[in-house]
Design a protein around this motif. Structure first.
Motif, PDB file in Angstrom:
ATOM      1  N   HIS A  51      -8.706 104.367   6.809  1.00 58.35           N
ATOM      2  CA  HIS A  51      -8.950 102.934   6.929  1.00 58.35           C
ATOM      3  C   HIS A  51     -10.288 102.573   6.277  1.00 58.35           C
ATOM      4  CE1 HIS A  51      -9.528  98.962   8.731  1.00 58.35           C
ATOM      5  NE2 HIS A  51      -8.225  98.983   8.995  1.00 58.35           N
ATOM      6  N   PRO A  52     -10.340 101.471   5.537  1.00 59.42           N
ATOM      7  CA  PRO A  52     -11.593 101.080   4.864  1.00 59.42           C
ATOM      8  C   PRO A  52     -12.783 100.964   5.809  1.00 59.42           C
ATOM      9  CG  PRO A  52      -9.762  99.743   4.083  1.00 59.42           C
ATOM     10  CD  PRO A  52      -9.227 100.548   5.225  1.00 59.42           C
ATOM     11  N   ASP A  53     -12.525 100.601   7.070  1.00 61.65           N
ATOM     12  CA  ASP A  53     -13.627 100.452   8.026  1.00 61.65           C
ATOM     13  C   ASP A  53     -14.018 101.763   8.706  1.00 61.65           C
ATOM     14  OD1 ASP A  53     -13.654  97.746   7.476  1.00 61.65           O
ATOM     15  OD2 ASP A  53     -12.303  97.242   9.139  1.00 61.65           O
ATOM     16  N   ASP A  54     -13.287 102.823   8.429  1.00 58.94           N
ATOM     17  CA  ASP A  54     -13.588 104.117   9.050  1.00 58.94           C
ATOM     18  C   ASP A  54     -14.695 104.806   8.244  1.00 58.94           C
ATOM     19  OD1 ASP A  54     -13.608 106.477  10.428  1.00 58.94           O
ATOM     20  OD2 ASP A  54     -11.506 106.998  10.082  1.00 58.94           O
TER      21      ASP A  54
ATOM     22  N   SER B 278     -17.049 108.986   4.883  1.00 62.68           N
ATOM     23  CA  SER B 278     -18.259 109.620   4.354  1.00 62.68           C
ATOM     24  C   SER B 278     -18.219 111.128   4.551  1.00 62.68           C
ATOM     25  CB  SER B 278     -19.505 109.022   5.015  1.00 62.68           C
ATOM     26  OG  SER B 278     -19.479 109.227   6.414  1.00 62.68           O
ATOM     27  N   ARG B 279     -17.680 111.577   5.707  1.00 64.43           N
ATOM     28  CA  ARG B 279     -17.550 113.021   5.948  1.00 64.43           C
ATOM     29  C   ARG B 279     -16.612 113.643   4.917  1.00 64.43           C
ATOM     30  NH1 ARG B 279     -15.692 114.161  11.878  1.00 64.43           N
ATOM     31  NH2 ARG B 279     -16.083 116.317  11.256  1.00 64.43           N
ATOM     32  N   PHE B 280     -15.520 112.962   4.668  1.00 66.00           N
ATOM     33  CA  PHE B 280     -14.532 113.480   3.718  1.00 66.00           C
ATOM     34  C   PHE B 280     -15.118 113.546   2.304  1.00 66.00           C
ATOM     35  CE2 PHE B 280     -11.032 113.077   0.727  1.00 66.00           C
ATOM     36  CZ  PHE B 280     -10.162 114.046   1.188  1.00 66.00           C
TER      37      PHE B 280
END
Length: 286
Positions: free
Chosen positions: A123-126, A131-133
């Motif tokens: 999701h764009p808001d996740d 960032s972790r990915f």
């Protein structure tokens, strides 16, 4: 594999105790002049073995059988290191075909494109997980190569199957439909590296989020218990040769390999066979 069998028989390991989970080979030959080969194996369908449907995430009972089999396979490496180091030495020199493949510029581009597609499924808001990915996938080929380096895996490196996903297992069942046996096929990219590479490759490609949330720790424990049982029978000591704490450290260090492999494998796994590119043609180009 013949030497894996010979070693177990020399140590008086029975079929019920050891690792014999691969097809019988009746004949194999390679002609260097014409660069052609032949291999004739048993037809596992005759004994009732069949594949799991690749479009369905695997369930616990089927995953449990694989974890047990991998535990026994890896236990043999630790035992051979201890008792037959000269026999085992040849396994440590296995060329990692995967490393050669992903060093190709076309393959690098394919992996980077896969990473972009995968991050877009979040999701764009996740922001946290995106960032972790992106940190994990910043240099995917370099990260994957580092995960299969022998030096960083020692003294715990073992002979891995190398391609642990659903189409490379066949199961046999009892009358109630419960899986009772597993056979591993397609050993052509076997490698010598950390034991967890086989584990995370399977877990992140073949299971879904619900399965991992419920059974991840249990599957890891089943694997290590299976490894310890056979290693004990073979005269080794898992507490010294591959303690559970070392397994946890390797999961933390090399576990990202499972996520990166899933980024390009899961889309192929979810594509119908007739819509996939011809892998033989691609291999020739590589």
């Amino acid at each position: 594999l013949p030497e894996v069998v010979a070693f177990q028989k020399d140590q008086k390991i029975t079929a019920a105790q050891g690792f014999f989970n691969f097809p019988k080979v009746y004949y194999a030959d390679f002609n260097a002049e014409i660069k052609d080969s032949i291999i004739i194996m048993e037809d596992l369908r005759d004994s009732g073995h069949r594949m799991w449907d690749k479009f369905t995430p695997i369930n616990f009972e089927h995953a449990r059988l694989l974890m047990m089999a991998l535990g026994r396979l890896h236990a043999i490496s630790f035992a051979m290191k201890l008792k037959k180091p000269e026999m085992f030495e040849k396994f440590t020199n296995l060329k990692d075909i995967f490393v050669e493949l992903i060093s190709d510029e076309n393959m690098k581009m394919f992996l980077e494109q896969s990473m972009v597609k995968c991050v877009d499924t979040l999701h764009p808001d996740d922001i946290k997980n995106r960032s972790r990915f992106l940190r994990i996938g910043e240099h995917p080929t370099d990260t994957m190569v580092s995960c299969v380096e022998i030096e960083t895996a020692e003294p715990y490196a073992v002979l891995n199957h190398g391609d642990c996903w659903m189409n490379n297992f066949l199961y046999n069942y009892n009358k109630r439909g419960t899986p009772t046996d597993i056979v591993l096929i397609d050993w052509q990219i076997s490698r010598y590296c950390s034991p967890v590479i086989d584990l995370v490759y399977f877990i992140f490609i073949c299971t879904d989020k619900q399965m991992r949330a419920k059974h991840f720790d249990e599957l890891i424990s089943i694997y290590h218990r299976s490894l310890k049982e056979l290693l004990d029978h073979l005269g080794g000591d898992a507490m010294v040769q591959f303690p559970f704490t070392a397994l946890l450290r390797h999961l933390k260090r090399f576990g990202k390999m499972g996520i990166l492999a899933a980024c390009f494998a899961v889309p192929m796994l979810q594509t119908k066979s007739e819509n996939l590119p011809d892998m033989d043609v691609l291999a020739e180009k590589m």
